[in-house]
Design a protein around this motif. Structure first.
Motif, PDB file in Angstrom:
ATOM      1  N   PHE A 242       3.650 -33.650  -9.176  1.00 34.25           N
ATOM      2  CA  PHE A 242       2.791 -33.461 -10.358  1.00 34.25           C
ATOM      3  C   PHE A 242       1.635 -32.517 -10.033  1.00 34.25           C
ATOM      4  N   GLU A 243       0.992 -32.779  -8.899  1.00 35.02           N
ATOM      5  CA  GLU A 243      -0.178 -31.973  -8.519  1.00 35.02           C
ATOM      6  C   GLU A 243       0.197 -30.532  -8.193  1.00 35.02           C
ATOM      7  N   LYS A 244       1.374 -30.333  -7.586  1.00 34.64           N
ATOM      8  CA  LYS A 244       1.782 -28.983  -7.169  1.00 34.64           C
ATOM      9  C   LYS A 244       2.420 -28.194  -8.301  1.00 34.64           C
ATOM     10  N   GLU A 245       3.283 -28.866  -9.079  1.00 33.54           N
ATOM     11  CA  GLU A 245       4.157 -28.121  -9.982  1.00 33.54           C
ATOM     12  C   GLU A 245       3.832 -28.273 -11.463  1.00 33.54           C
ATOM     13  N   ILE A 246       3.151 -29.333 -11.830  1.00 39.06           N
ATOM     14  CA  ILE A 246       2.920 -29.578 -13.258  1.00 39.06           C
ATOM     15  C   ILE A 246       1.469 -29.329 -13.655  1.00 39.06           C
ATOM     16  N   ALA A 247       0.529 -29.858 -12.872  1.00 43.17           N
ATOM     17  CA  ALA A 247      -0.888 -29.710 -13.227  1.00 43.17           C
ATOM     18  C   ALA A 247      -1.365 -28.250 -13.316  1.00 43.17           C
ATOM     19  N   PRO A 248      -1.024 -27.378 -12.345  1.00 40.68           N
ATOM     20  CA  PRO A 248      -1.623 -26.030 -12.352  1.00 40.68           C
ATOM     21  C   PRO A 248      -1.399 -25.243 -13.641  1.00 40.68           C
ATOM     22  N   GLY A 249      -0.195 -25.297 -14.202  1.00 39.73           N
ATOM     23  CA  GLY A 249       0.109 -24.551 -15.432  1.00 39.73           C
ATOM     24  C   GLY A 249      -0.756 -25.005 -16.596  1.00 39.73           C
ATOM     25  N   PHE A 250      -0.969 -26.305 -16.690  1.00 40.27           N
ATOM     26  CA  PHE A 250      -1.792 -26.857 -17.783  1.00 40.27           C
ATOM     27  C   PHE A 250      -3.271 -26.537 -17.553  1.00 40.27           C
ATOM     28  N   GLU A 251      -3.709 -26.673 -16.306  1.00 35.19           N
ATOM     29  CA  GLU A 251      -5.119 -26.419 -15.976  1.00 35.19           C
ATOM     30  C   GLU A 251      -5.515 -24.987 -16.335  1.00 35.19           C
ATOM     31  N   ALA A 252      -4.649 -24.036 -15.978  1.00 35.35           N
ATOM     32  CA  ALA A 252      -4.950 -22.615 -16.222  1.00 35.35           C
ATOM     33  C   ALA A 252      -5.094 -22.317 -17.716  1.00 35.35           C
ATOM     34  N   LYS A 253      -4.205 -22.916 -18.522  1.00 35.94           N
ATOM     35  CA  LYS A 253      -4.215 -22.629 -19.967  1.00 35.94           C
ATOM     36  C   LYS A 253      -5.341 -23.339 -20.702  1.00 35.94           C
ATOM     37  N   ASN A 254      -5.800 -24.470 -20.161  1.00 37.85           N
ATOM     38  CA  ASN A 254      -6.722 -25.321 -20.924  1.00 37.85           C
ATOM     39  C   ASN A 254      -8.105 -25.468 -20.295  1.00 37.85           C
ATOM     40  N   ASN A 255      -8.421 -24.616 -19.305  1.00 35.69           N
ATOM     41  CA  ASN A 255      -9.728 -24.647 -18.639  1.00 35.69           C
ATOM     42  C   ASN A 255     -10.136 -26.079 -18.269  1.00 35.69           C
ATOM     43  N   VAL A 256      -9.278 -26.699 -17.489  1.00 39.20           N
ATOM     44  CA  VAL A 256      -9.487 -28.100 -17.161  1.00 39.20           C
ATOM     45  C   VAL A 256      -9.024 -28.337 -15.724  1.00 39.20           C
ATOM     46  N   LYS A 257      -9.638 -29.313 -15.066  1.00 37.81           N
ATOM     47  CA  LYS A 257      -9.206 -29.711 -13.721  1.00 37.81           C
ATOM     48  C   LYS A 257      -8.617 -31.108 -13.837  1.00 37.81           C
ATOM     49  N   ILE A 258      -7.369 -31.275 -13.373  1.00 38.84           N
ATOM     50  CA  ILE A 258      -6.733 -32.601 -13.443  1.00 38.84           C
ATOM     51  C   ILE A 258      -6.951 -33.351 -12.133  1.00 38.84           C
ATOM     52  N   VAL A 259      -7.457 -34.566 -12.250  1.00 35.88           N
ATOM     53  CA  VAL A 259      -7.570 -35.470 -11.097  1.00 35.88           C
ATOM     54  C   VAL A 259      -6.524 -36.566 -11.304  1.00 35.88           C
ATOM     55  N   TYR A 260      -5.631 -36.714 -10.344  1.00 36.57           N
ATOM     56  CA  TYR A 260      -4.517 -37.660 -10.473  1.00 36.57           C
ATOM     57  C   TYR A 260      -4.919 -39.012  -9.876  1.00 36.57           C
ATOM     58  N   VAL A 261      -4.744 -40.071 -10.649  1.00 33.62           N
ATOM     59  CA  VAL A 261      -5.100 -41.433 -10.195  1.00 33.62           C
ATOM     60  C   VAL A 261      -3.799 -42.202 -10.003  1.00 33.62           C
ATOM     61  N   ALA A 262      -3.379 -42.361  -8.754  1.00 31.47           N
ATOM     62  CA  ALA A 262      -2.057 -42.931  -8.465  1.00 31.47           C
ATOM     63  C   ALA A 262      -2.063 -44.450  -8.505  1.00 31.47           C
ATOM     64  N   GLY A 263      -0.961 -45.019  -8.982  1.00 27.62           N
ATOM     65  CA  GLY A 263      -0.784 -46.471  -8.977  1.00 27.62           C
ATOM     66  C   GLY A 263       0.539 -46.810  -9.630  1.00 27.62           C
ATOM     67  N   ASN A 264       1.054 -48.022  -9.398  1.00 22.42           N
ATOM     68  CA  ASN A 264       2.259 -48.405 -10.134  1.00 22.42           C
ATOM     69  C   ASN A 264       1.875 -48.724 -11.575  1.00 22.42           C
ATOM     70  N   SER A 265       2.878 -48.935 -12.420  1.00 24.07           N
ATOM     71  CA  SER A 265       2.606 -49.076 -13.860  1.00 24.07           C
ATOM     72  C   SER A 265       1.646 -50.222 -14.182  1.00 24.07           C
ATOM     73  N   SER A 266       1.850 -51.373 -13.538  1.00 22.78           N
ATOM     74  CA  SER A 266       0.976 -52.506 -13.870  1.00 22.78           C
ATOM     75  C   SER A 266      -0.457 -52.270 -13.394  1.00 22.78           C
ATOM     76  N   GLU A 267      -0.610 -51.559 -12.271  1.00 20.72           N
ATOM     77  CA  GLU A 267      -1.967 -51.232 -11.792  1.00 20.72           C
ATOM     78  C   GLU A 267      -2.676 -50.292 -12.776  1.00 20.72           C
ATOM     79  N   THR A 268      -1.927 -49.309 -13.284  1.00 19.93           N
ATOM     80  CA  THR A 268      -2.527 -48.359 -14.231  1.00 19.93           C
ATOM     81  C   THR A 268      -2.965 -49.074 -15.511  1.00 19.93           C
ATOM     82  N   ILE A 269      -2.123 -49.961 -16.024  1.00 18.40           N
ATOM     83  CA  ILE A 269      -2.483 -50.706 -17.248  1.00 18.40           C
ATOM     84  C   ILE A 269      -3.698 -51.604 -16.981  1.00 18.40           C
TER      85      ILE A 269
END
Length: 324
Positions: free
Chosen positions: A19-46
C-alpha cells in the motif's frame, strides 16, 4: 498550499508495504496529501474507531466485511458519495451490500485447501464439495478455524445452508458439524501460521482456508491446491469506508473511489485479493491465484453479516460447549 495528512487504518504485514509503495504515492501526488498508514487487524481497527468516536484520527478504514458491517451498524462510517466507478463493482462487493456506507475493494474465497501430492499418491479425486470434509477416510486429518475465525464461521454457515437451515436457523449447521465434521478434525486452529505448519508437518490432508492463504503456502513450494466448493465459497470482502466525523471527508471519499479503480484493484491482487471492479484486468499467475474470472466469481456467495453479528456471541458459547 499546505499539505493535509490522511490516516488510513488497514491490514498489516506485506499488505501495508504494498500500500505504502504502490498505492499511496499516486493518490498523494494528485491530491496534495500525505498518507500515514495505521496497521492493525480488522477488529483492532474497528476498536480504534470506537475509542476515537467524536474525535476521529483515522480518515479511511480498510477491514474485512464482517467487522465493516459492525462499523456501519455502530455509525462509524459516512454514506458513500455517488461516483461512476461504483457501477463497475461486482454484486458481491457493491455499495448496497454495506447499506451505502462502504465498498468492497478485494475478494478472498473461503473453500477447501488440500495436499495435492498426497491425494495423487492415494489416487483420491480432488475435493469438490463441503461434504468431502466429512468423508470417513479423513478421520483426524482435517482442520479449520473455530468460529472465532471467519473461515470457521463460514463453514458453520455453509453446513447450515446445506442441511435446510441458514444464518437465521443455525442449528442444522451445528448438528452437521458435531456429527459429521468434528470427528475428522485433528484440531480447531485459529492461527494461520499453525494451520500452514500442520500441512507442512503432514498432520492434515485438507482444511477450510482462504484462497489467499493457500496461495501463500503454495508459493513456498508446498503442493497445496485450493478448491471453490460446488455449493458455494463464502466471500471475505476487504472493504473500505470514510470514517464518520473525520476531518477530511472529501479527500476520504476521493480515496475510496481511487481504491475501487481498476488500476488499484489490479495491485491488490499481488496480496491475494481478487478485484471487485469488473474492469480490472489480471494476467497469468495472478489471474489464477485470486477470485477472478466468471467461473470462480460464480461460486462466491455472501453471508448475512447482520444476522451473524447479532448472534455470534451466543453461537460461540454453544460452539465451545458442544463442538470443541
Amino acid at each position: 498550499m499546505t499539505q493535509d495528512t490522511m490516516y488510513v487504518g488497514g491490514y498489516s504485514g506485506d499488505f501495508q508495504t504494498m500500500f505504502e509503495k504502490e498505492i499511496a504515492p499516486g493518490f498523494e501526488a494528485k491530491n496534495n496529501v500525505k498518507i500515514v498508514y495505521v496497521a492493525g487487524n480488522s477488529s483492532e481497527t474497528i476498536a480504534k474507531l470506537q475509542a476515537q468516536k467524536g474525535n476521529q484520527e483515522i480518515n479511511v478504514a480498510l477491514v474485512d466485511d464482517g467487522p465493516m458491517h459492525q462499523a456501519v451498524q455502530f455509525g462509524l462510517c459516512d454514506a458513500l458519495a455517488e461516483a461512476p466507478v461504483y457501477n463497475d463493482i461486482y454484486d458481491v462487493a457493491k455499495v448496497s451490500v454495506f447499506g451505502g456506507k462502504a465498498v468492497g475493494v478485494g475478494l478472498v474465497a473461503t473453500g477447501i485447501t488440500y495436499n495435492k501430492k498426497l491425494f495423487d499418491e492415494n489416487g483420491w479425486p480432488a475435493p469438490t464439495s463441503w461434504n468431502d470434509l466429512t468423508d470417513e477416510k479423513f478421520a483426524q486429518r482435517v482442520t479449520s478455524n473455530p468460529i472465532s475465525g471467519t473461515f470457521g464461521l463460514n463453514t458453520l454457515v455453509m453446513f447450515a445452508r446445506m442441511n435446510g437451515g441458514g444464518e437465521k436457523n443455525i442449528e442444522p449447521g451445528f448438528d452437521a458439524i458435531r456429527d459429521k465434521l468434528a470427528p475428522n478434525v485433528l484440531s480447531w486452529s485459529s492461527s494461520n501460521a499453525q494451520l500452514a505448519q500442520m500441512f507442512q508437518n503432514g498432520d492434515i490432508d485438507l482444511g477450510v482456508w482462504g484462497s489467499n492463504r493457500a496461495v501463500a503456502l503454495k508459493k513456498t513450494g508446498f503442493p497445496v491446491e485450493f478448491v471453490y466448493p460446488s455449493e458455494g465459497a463464502p466471500a471475505i470482502v476487504a472493504s473500505a469506508c470514510s470514517v464518520a466525523g473525520n476531518r477530511l471527508p472529501e479527500k476520504s471519499q476521493a480515496l475510496l473511489q481511487y481504491l475501487a479503480s481498476p488500476e488499484v484493484q489490479a495491485k491488490f491482487a499481488s496480496q491475494g485479493f481478487g478485484p471487485t471492479n469488473s474492469k480490472a484486468k489480471l494476467e497469468g499467475a495472478l489471474a489464477e491465484e485470486v477470485p477472478y474470472g466468471a467461473e470462480k466469481l460464480s461460486k462466491l456467495v455472501n453471508v448475512d453479516w447482520d444476522t451473524i453479528n447479532q448472534n455470534r456471541a451466543e453461537w460461540t458459547k454453544q460452539w465451545t460447549r458442544t463442538v470443541e
